[in-house]
Design a protein around this motif. Structure first.
Motif, PDB file in Angstrom:
ATOM      1  N   PHE A  83      61.709 -25.484  47.123  1.00 50.50           N
ATOM      2  CA  PHE A  83      62.326 -24.714  46.047  1.00 50.50           C
ATOM      3  C   PHE A  83      62.911 -25.633  44.980  1.00 50.50           C
ATOM      4  CE2 PHE A  83      62.963 -21.785  49.797  1.00 50.50           C
ATOM      5  CZ  PHE A  83      61.964 -20.894  49.412  1.00 50.50           C
ATOM      6  N   ASP A 121      62.172 -14.192  51.828  1.00 55.53           N
ATOM      7  CA  ASP A 121      61.390 -13.982  50.616  1.00 55.53           C
ATOM      8  C   ASP A 121      61.772 -12.630  50.010  1.00 55.53           C
ATOM      9  OD1 ASP A 121      59.463 -13.557  48.691  1.00 55.53           O
ATOM     10  OD2 ASP A 121      57.778 -14.177  49.949  1.00 55.53           O
ATOM     11  N   GLY A 126      63.271 -13.758  43.947  1.00 58.29           N
ATOM     12  CA  GLY A 126      63.520 -15.116  44.408  1.00 58.29           C
ATOM     13  C   GLY A 126      63.539 -15.220  45.922  1.00 58.29           C
ATOM     14  N   SER A 127      64.140 -16.279  46.428  1.00 61.18           N
ATOM     15  CA  SER A 127      64.225 -16.529  47.868  1.00 61.18           C
ATOM     16  C   SER A 127      65.660 -16.889  48.243  1.00 61.18           C
ATOM     17  CB  SER A 127      63.293 -17.671  48.290  1.00 61.18           C
ATOM     18  OG  SER A 127      61.942 -17.290  48.152  1.00 61.18           O
ATOM     19  N   PHE A 152      67.479 -18.755  45.261  1.00 60.15           N
ATOM     20  CA  PHE A 152      66.621 -19.527  44.373  1.00 60.15           C
ATOM     21  C   PHE A 152      65.907 -18.552  43.429  1.00 60.15           C
ATOM     22  CE2 PHE A 152      67.541 -22.302  47.833  1.00 60.15           C
ATOM     23  CZ  PHE A 152      67.597 -23.569  47.270  1.00 60.15           C
ATOM     24  N   GLN A 155      61.821 -17.480  42.720  1.00 63.97           N
ATOM     25  CA  GLN A 155      61.002 -18.355  43.562  1.00 63.97           C
ATOM     26  C   GLN A 155      60.627 -17.658  44.877  1.00 63.97           C
ATOM     27  OE1 GLN A 155      62.371 -22.631  43.426  1.00 63.97           O
ATOM     28  NE2 GLN A 155      64.096 -21.731  42.323  1.00 63.97           N
TER      29      GLN A 155
END
Length: 307
Positions: A83, A121, A126-127, A152, A155
């Protein structure tokens, strides 16, 4: 079945601090002149503000400024994408206070032990990376245990698990707050707080925040988190670190330098082994909630009971 990255342990990270570091921390989270036990090293009851441990993953052993981005990407998590740490914000943090932190680490060897709890996820948004970190003496006692998540931005969509639903701690319905705490931030507040060791450029210069859609520099999420803990301890715990056992909150929205923060606190009456569950919410004056899911375990005393 464990998900990707779960159980991965980072190498133990040596950490150290001086009395000057904990004094700076107390100043940067707005401890006041009537709380000299946090601000003056010769006070007979000199204490480290209990959430200081939350800054140590950033500070480590440094007494100099470091490259934030380079450090964040230094150790990849096996089985998950790498990431981009230039687009990361805080998700949620919990800390448990197990033993008072000494004013300096000198004469002892301290380390952080961090392991991955989950990597989730969240699709286009994002993550999330969730991890547990304990502050401990090498071959000795554990002082704090923290569980935190990092989000993140943008992402996701890599095929990972969505993750469990979170437990919520809303304030009591229809009940007025038992206490309130107000903090006026300054345009320079983040520039002071970052000197604790959290040198993310997102909080110092406008360009990263503009790229992430924030319009410019924003406050550290942990600034609002730490100052809110200070507000609870000041208003309900007599400003004594011994009167808080656990503290947690979810980061709900960014804070801009210069915003005024208002924290509302509710006693629940749920007392177990002398510790009462407190619920709280922090919002920008006249605006949105910035810390939600607020919960603490405290011994509530008169606000006049300062050391």
């Amino acid at each position: 079945m464990a998900g990707p990255g779960v159980g991965f342990e980072y190498p133990p990270q040596e950490v150290s601090w001086l009395k000057r570091d904990v004094l700076l921390f107390a100043n940067s989270i707005s401890c006041t002149v009537d709380e000299l036990h946090f601000l003056f090293e010769l006070h007979p009851n000199f204490q480290v503000f209990p959430t200081y441990a939350i800054i140590l993953p950033f500070k480590q052993t440094d007494q100099e400024v470091i490259d934030f981005y380079a450090r964040q990407g230094a150790t990849p998590i096996p089985g998950v994408p790498k990431f981009d740490s230039r687009r990361v914000v805080d998700g949620q943090r919990l800390i448990q206070f197990l033993k008072p932190i000494p004013p300096t680490s000198r004469g002892k060897r301290f380390e952080l032990r961090t392991k991955i709890i989950g990597v989730y996820d969240k699709g286009k948004a994002g993550s999330v990376v969730e991890q547990e970190t304990v502050l401990a003496e090498k071959d000795g006692d554990i002082y704090t245990r923290a569980v935190g998540s990092a989000f993140f931005v943008g992402q996701g969509n890599w095929g990972g698990p969505k993750g469990p639903s979170t437990v919520n701690f809303p304030p009591p319905e229809g009940k007025k707050p038992d206490a309130m705490y107000t903090l006026q931030t300054a345009p320079e507040s983040a520039l002071l707080y970052r000197l604790n060791g959290d040198y993310n450029p997102l909080h110092a210069t406008p360009e990263p925040g503009q790229k992430m859609g924030f319009g410019g520099a924003i406050m550290h999420g942990l600034f609002s988190w730490n100052t809110t803990c200070h507000g609870l301890l000041q208003k309900l715990g007599g400003s004594d670190a011994a009167n808080i056992k656990e503290f947690q909150a979810r980061f709900a929205a960014p804070v801009k330098p210069g915003d005024k923060l208002i924290t509302e606190m509710w006693k629940t009456g749920d007392i177990r082994d002398d510790w009462e569950e407190i619920r709280f919410v922090t919002r920008v004056e006249g605006g949105k909630v910035v810390l939600s899911n607020g919960r603490a375990l405290m011994r509530c005393v008169s606000s006049k009971s300062k050391l």
